[in-house]
Design a protein around this motif. Structure first.
Motif, PDB file in Angstrom:
ATOM      1  N   SER A  60      -5.198   3.224  -2.657  1.00 26.96           N
ATOM      2  CA  SER A  60      -6.005   4.256  -3.314  1.00 26.96           C
ATOM      3  C   SER A  60      -6.354   5.392  -2.350  1.00 26.96           C
ATOM      4  N   THR A  61      -6.021   5.229  -1.076  1.00 22.75           N
ATOM      5  CA  THR A  61      -6.410   6.239  -0.088  1.00 22.75           C
ATOM      6  C   THR A  61      -5.216   6.983   0.505  1.00 22.75           C
ATOM      7  N   ASP A  62      -4.026   6.560   0.176  1.00 21.16           N
ATOM      8  CA  ASP A  62      -2.822   7.227   0.695  1.00 21.16           C
ATOM      9  C   ASP A  62      -2.440   8.360  -0.262  1.00 21.16           C
ATOM     10  N   VAL A  63      -1.371   9.062   0.053  1.00 19.75           N
ATOM     11  CA  VAL A  63      -0.886  10.082  -0.886  1.00 19.75           C
ATOM     12  C   VAL A  63      -0.443   9.392  -2.168  1.00 19.75           C
ATOM     13  N   ASN A  64      -0.403  10.133  -3.256  1.00 22.44           N
ATOM     14  CA  ASN A  64      -0.051   9.579  -4.565  1.00 22.44           C
ATOM     15  C   ASN A  64      -0.748   8.239  -4.791  1.00 22.44           C
ATOM     16  N   THR A  77       0.553   8.874 -10.275  1.00 21.10           N
ATOM     17  CA  THR A  77      -0.654   8.536  -9.520  1.00 21.10           C
ATOM     18  C   THR A  77      -1.746   8.067 -10.476  1.00 21.10           C
ATOM     19  N   ASP A  78      -2.648   7.282  -9.921  1.00 19.28           N
ATOM     20  CA  ASP A  78      -3.769   6.740 -10.685  1.00 19.28           C
ATOM     21  C   ASP A  78      -3.322   6.055 -11.976  1.00 19.28           C
ATOM     22  N   GLY A  79      -2.258   5.332 -11.839  1.00 17.15           N
ATOM     23  CA  GLY A  79      -1.798   4.527 -12.977  1.00 17.15           C
ATOM     24  C   GLY A  79      -0.803   5.207 -13.879  1.00 17.15           C
ATOM     25  N   GLY A  80      -0.712   6.534 -13.784  1.00 18.83           N
ATOM     26  CA  GLY A  80       0.193   7.254 -14.673  1.00 18.83           C
ATOM     27  C   GLY A  80      -0.085   6.914 -16.120  1.00 18.83           C
ATOM     28  N   PRO A  81       0.926   6.846 -16.936  1.00 17.07           N
ATOM     29  CA  PRO A  81       0.697   6.512 -18.351  1.00 17.07           C
ATOM     30  C   PRO A  81       0.501   5.018 -18.592  1.00 17.07           C
ATOM     31  N   ASN A 100      -0.843  -5.605   2.292  1.00 21.04           N
ATOM     32  CA  ASN A 100      -1.279  -5.536   0.904  1.00 21.04           C
ATOM     33  C   ASN A 100      -1.797  -4.123   0.618  1.00 21.04           C
ATOM     34  N   ARG A 101      -2.308  -3.898  -0.576  1.00 23.62           N
ATOM     35  CA  ARG A 101      -2.671  -2.513  -0.931  1.00 23.62           C
ATOM     36  C   ARG A 101      -3.924  -2.029  -0.201  1.00 23.62           C
ATOM     37  N   LEU A 102      -4.596  -2.961   0.476  1.00 26.45           N
ATOM     38  CA  LEU A 102      -5.725  -2.561   1.316  1.00 26.45           C
ATOM     39  C   LEU A 102      -5.285  -2.389   2.770  1.00 26.45           C
ATOM     40  N   SER A 103      -3.973  -2.386   2.971  1.00 25.10           N
ATOM     41  CA  SER A 103      -3.360  -2.219   4.300  1.00 25.10           C
ATOM     42  C   SER A 103      -3.701  -3.367   5.250  1.00 25.10           C
ATOM     43  N   GLN A 104      -3.888  -4.541   4.694  1.00 19.94           N
ATOM     44  CA  GLN A 104      -4.109  -5.736   5.518  1.00 19.94           C
ATOM     45  C   GLN A 104      -2.789  -6.515   5.610  1.00 19.94           C
ATOM     46  N   GLN A 105      -2.644  -7.230   6.740  1.00 23.10           N
ATOM     47  CA  GLN A 105      -1.398  -7.972   6.963  1.00 23.10           C
ATOM     48  C   GLN A 105      -1.112  -8.938   5.808  1.00 23.10           C
ATOM     49  N   LEU A 106       0.108  -8.915   5.336  1.00 25.18           N
ATOM     50  CA  LEU A 106       0.471  -9.803   4.228  1.00 25.18           C
ATOM     51  C   LEU A 106       1.609 -10.739   4.647  1.00 25.18           C
ATOM     52  N   GLN A 107       2.775 -10.191   4.936  1.00 26.89           N
ATOM     53  CA  GLN A 107       3.910 -11.002   5.351  1.00 26.89           C
ATOM     54  C   GLN A 107       4.436 -10.479   6.686  1.00 26.89           C
ATOM     55  N   ILE A 108       4.800 -11.394   7.550  1.00 22.26           N
ATOM     56  CA  ILE A 108       5.384 -10.988   8.834  1.00 22.26           C
ATOM     57  C   ILE A 108       6.896 -11.089   8.702  1.00 22.26           C
ATOM     58  N   PRO A 109       7.591  -9.972   8.826  1.00 24.69           N
ATOM     59  CA  PRO A 109       9.049 -10.013   8.660  1.00 24.69           C
ATOM     60  C   PRO A 109       9.718 -10.803   9.774  1.00 24.69           C
ATOM     61  N   SER A 110      10.861 -11.335   9.460  1.00 24.93           N
ATOM     62  CA  SER A 110      11.608 -12.087  10.468  1.00 24.93           C
ATOM     63  C   SER A 110      12.115 -11.123  11.545  1.00 24.93           C
ATOM     64  N   GLN A 111      12.451 -11.673  12.698  1.00 21.25           N
ATOM     65  CA  GLN A 111      12.979 -10.858  13.795  1.00 21.25           C
ATOM     66  C   GLN A 111      14.265 -10.165  13.362  1.00 21.25           C
ATOM     67  N   LEU A 112      15.051 -10.854  12.574  1.00 21.96           N
ATOM     68  CA  LEU A 112      16.311 -10.268  12.102  1.00 21.96           C
ATOM     69  C   LEU A 112      16.045  -9.017  11.278  1.00 21.96           C
ATOM     70  N   ASP A 162       0.815  -1.223   0.000  1.00 21.18           N
ATOM     71  CA  ASP A 162       0.000   0.000   0.000  1.00 21.18           C
ATOM     72  C   ASP A 162       0.849   1.274   0.000  1.00 21.18           C
ATOM     73  N   CYS A 163       2.120   1.132   0.240  1.00 20.97           N
ATOM     74  CA  CYS A 163       3.011   2.282   0.443  1.00 20.97           C
ATOM     75  C   CYS A 163       3.411   2.918  -0.894  1.00 20.97           C
ATOM     76  N   PRO A 164       3.086   4.195  -1.105  1.00 17.90           N
ATOM     77  CA  PRO A 164       3.356   4.822  -2.412  1.00 17.90           C
ATOM     78  C   PRO A 164       4.843   4.989  -2.712  1.00 17.90           C
ATOM     79  N   PHE A 165       5.638   5.222  -1.675  1.00 15.35           N
ATOM     80  CA  PHE A 165       7.079   5.385  -1.930  1.00 15.35           C
ATOM     81  C   PHE A 165       7.729   4.035  -2.250  1.00 15.35           C
ATOM     82  N   CYS A 166       7.197   2.981  -1.610  1.00 16.67           N
ATOM     83  CA  CYS A 166       7.678   1.628  -1.958  1.00 16.67           C
ATOM     84  C   CYS A 166       7.355   1.343  -3.422  1.00 16.67           C
ATOM     85  N   ALA A 167       6.162   1.799  -3.835  1.00 18.84           N
ATOM     86  CA  ALA A 167       5.730   1.564  -5.215  1.00 18.84           C
ATOM     87  C   ALA A 167       6.723   2.169  -6.200  1.00 18.84           C
ATOM     88  N   LEU A 168       7.161   3.372  -5.899  1.00 17.08           N
ATOM     89  CA  LEU A 168       8.135   4.014  -6.786  1.00 17.08           C
ATOM     90  C   LEU A 168       9.476   3.280  -6.742  1.00 17.08           C
TER      91      LEU A 168
END
Lengths: 157, 365
Positions: free
Chosen positions: B197-201, B294-298, B228-240, B166-172
């Motif tokens: 769709s609800t965050d910035v960019n 944003t919104d798919g760009g080109p 995920n893009r709906l801000s629901q839990q997807l993967q739990i990172p390892s402790q490391l 869901d993170c727009p900067f990660c997307a870039l």
């Protein structure tokens, strides 16, 4: 006294020997070039890097290593003994080991070519021209050796 | 008789019988009767008996040709058969990531070396060697020193990515990440998604590392998309990975706490290249492009193609050169960590420009 049959076999062994020498030398040159471009930046990899032909993508892919050894180096190591096994005395020799090692060599080589071709077409989706050159040479060597098996072994007791 | 003839057929000559009426039967060596054949003649007969065996050789050749033909036919068929992917315009993609279209993957994973070299790290510093794109890309990484080795049993350097769909900067950032990592290895099953769709960019088109795999002889890439893009839990990172994240993004000692985080913006996307280079939060290099995609760009394919041609109209419209420069920085970080392999990438002009820019930074630690 010379018969048609003996002459035929002698001619066959001669041209197979010379053909396999030429193929092995060309393969050695190609593999040497790929090995140099792999390990150094002194020798540039002169190849397209756009479209389906992209040597750099192929030669730096994970599939360019087998058991941790660069495939280019394996090619170099492959063609050295194949060159030795192409010399006329090995084709004429009554010692079975030469013919058998040569046969195993070309079958192993063609197996590798099949794996690498599969990798290029289905995994990397790119073709490396120099690698294809090695593949074609390995295939030609396979033809020369495998179709000459009878002539190479006719002298066996 | 030549030397070769002598070696092969001396037996024929020495045991040639004086009598016999074999005639000129070409299947026999000499004129001896069948009952008095020489060794060579017997061998030749044996060869004739197995005359069919010579066809086995040609049959083997035919099999090889057939295998190659099947490979090529399957490849051609596969490339012309549409796979289940989303449309290349990200707007139409739903919430569930789909396999990224092959044309997009091909375009973004095979950026020509000439493009990387031409862009370098942008106009300032150092000046680009040509082209029209004159953007400026600053070093995205904090350069670390005296840090403990990441405790992962791998001979290869470890590259950690921690982000979320869901993170727009990660997307870039995933665009240059895919570009750079594809210079060192191969992604499989790369999927596509969009930022929230609800965050910035909103709806920034991108890839996701979830469900994809990466293989490289040079670098050990570890990725976590924790939402995920709906801000629901997807993967739990390892402790490391969490420990690395908390330490190097600054969150552990107060946000923002730029002990190791030179930009002071903690958070994801978080990158750690073998504890030598780290980056957290909004990558400043992409600031000009944020709103343009944003919104798919080109559309994904147009984005990928524009990155391949950053001086083109489309490329200039969303600062595509900054993606190339960022990929050069990431490549330089990997090169410095893996002993500069492969040379074709690590000694290239574009990566060298990035290395030089990074070497001017003061190391933290």
């Amino acid at each position: 006294m010379q018969t048609d049959a003996s002459e035929h076999i002698l001619n066959s062994l001669s041209w197979r020997s010379y053909a396999s020498i030429v193929i092995s030398v060309l393969g050695l040159a190609d593999a040497t070039y790929l090995t140099l471009t792999h390990y150094t930046n002194v020798v540039p990899l002169v190849c397209s890097d756009t479209g389906i032909i992209n040597c750099a993508t192929v030669t730096s892919s994970p599939q360019s290593y087998v058991f941790g050894v660069p495939v280019a180096l394996l090619g170099l190591v492959y063609f050295v003994p194949m060159l030795v096994l192409s010399l006329p005395f090995t084709w004429r020799s009554k010692n079975h080991i030469f013919a058998w090692v040569r046969l195993v060599g070309v079958i192993t080589g063609i197996g590798f070519v099949a794996y690498l071709l599969y990798s290029e077409l289905f995994v990397i989706h790119k073709i490396c021209l120099y690698c294809t050159g090695v593949h074609i040479l390995t295939f030609l060597l396979f033809i020369v050796v495998i179709t000459g098996w009878d002539d190479a072994t006719v002298n066996w007791e | 008789m030549s030397d070769l003839q002598e070696r092969c057929f001396t037996v024929v000559d020495k045991k040639q019988p004086a009598t016999g009426a074999a005639g000129n039967n070409p299947k026999r060596l000499g004129n001896q009767p069948a009952s008095a054949k020489s060794g060579a003649a017997r061998r030749y007969d044996r060869k004739n008996k197995k005359s069919n065996s010579k066809y086995y050789g040609w049959a083997a050749v035919a099999v090889v040709i057939l295998v190659v033909a099947v490979f090529i036919a399957v490849d051609l068929t596969k490339s012309s058969t549409p796979t289940k992917t989303s449309a290349t315009n990200g707007v139409t993609s739903g919430n569930q990531p789909l396999l990224a279209p092959q044309d997009v993957v091909n375009a973004i994973t095979t950026i020509p070396l000439s493009v990387y070299n031409q862009v370098g790290v942008g106009a300032n510093p150092p000046k680009a060697t040509g082209g029209k794109w004159t953007g400026t890309v600053t070093e995205p990484f904090a350069v670390l020193k005296n840090q403990p080795k990441i405790p992962i049993a791998s001979k290869k350097p470890t590259f950690v990515y921690y982000g979320a769909e869901d993170c727009p900067f990660c997307a870039l950032l995933r665009w240059p990440l895919v570009m750079a990592l594809s210079r060192f290895g191969t992604f499989s099953n790369l999927h596509e998604t969009m930022s929230s769709s609800t965050d910035v960019n909103p709806n920034t088109p991108t890839f996701t590392f979830y469900h994809s795999s990466y293989k490289s002889p040079y670098v050990n890439f570890i990725s976590y998309e924790y939402l995920n893009r709906l801000s629901q839990q997807l993967q739990i990172p390892s402790q490391l990975v969490l420990k690395l994240y908390l330490k190097y993004d600054g969150t552990a000692v107060g946000n923002p706490a730029p002990t190791y985080n030179i930009w002071g913006s903690a958070g994801i996307p978080f990158l750690d290249i073998n504890n030598h280079y780290t980056s957290a939060g909004d990558p400043p290099s992409f600031a000009p492009a944020e709103q343009d995609l944003t919104d798919g760009g080109p559309g994904r394919l147009a984005i990928a193609q524009a990155i391949r041609n950053p001086d083109g109209q489309e490329g200039l419209s969303f600062d595509a050169g900054s993606f190339v420069a960022e990929a050069n920085y990431i490549s330089a970080g990997i090169c410095n960590a893996d002993g500069n392999k492969p040379a074709t990438v690590c000694n290239s002009q574009g990566v060298t420009a990035a290395k030089n820019a990074m070497s001017r930074q003061k190391a933290i630690g």
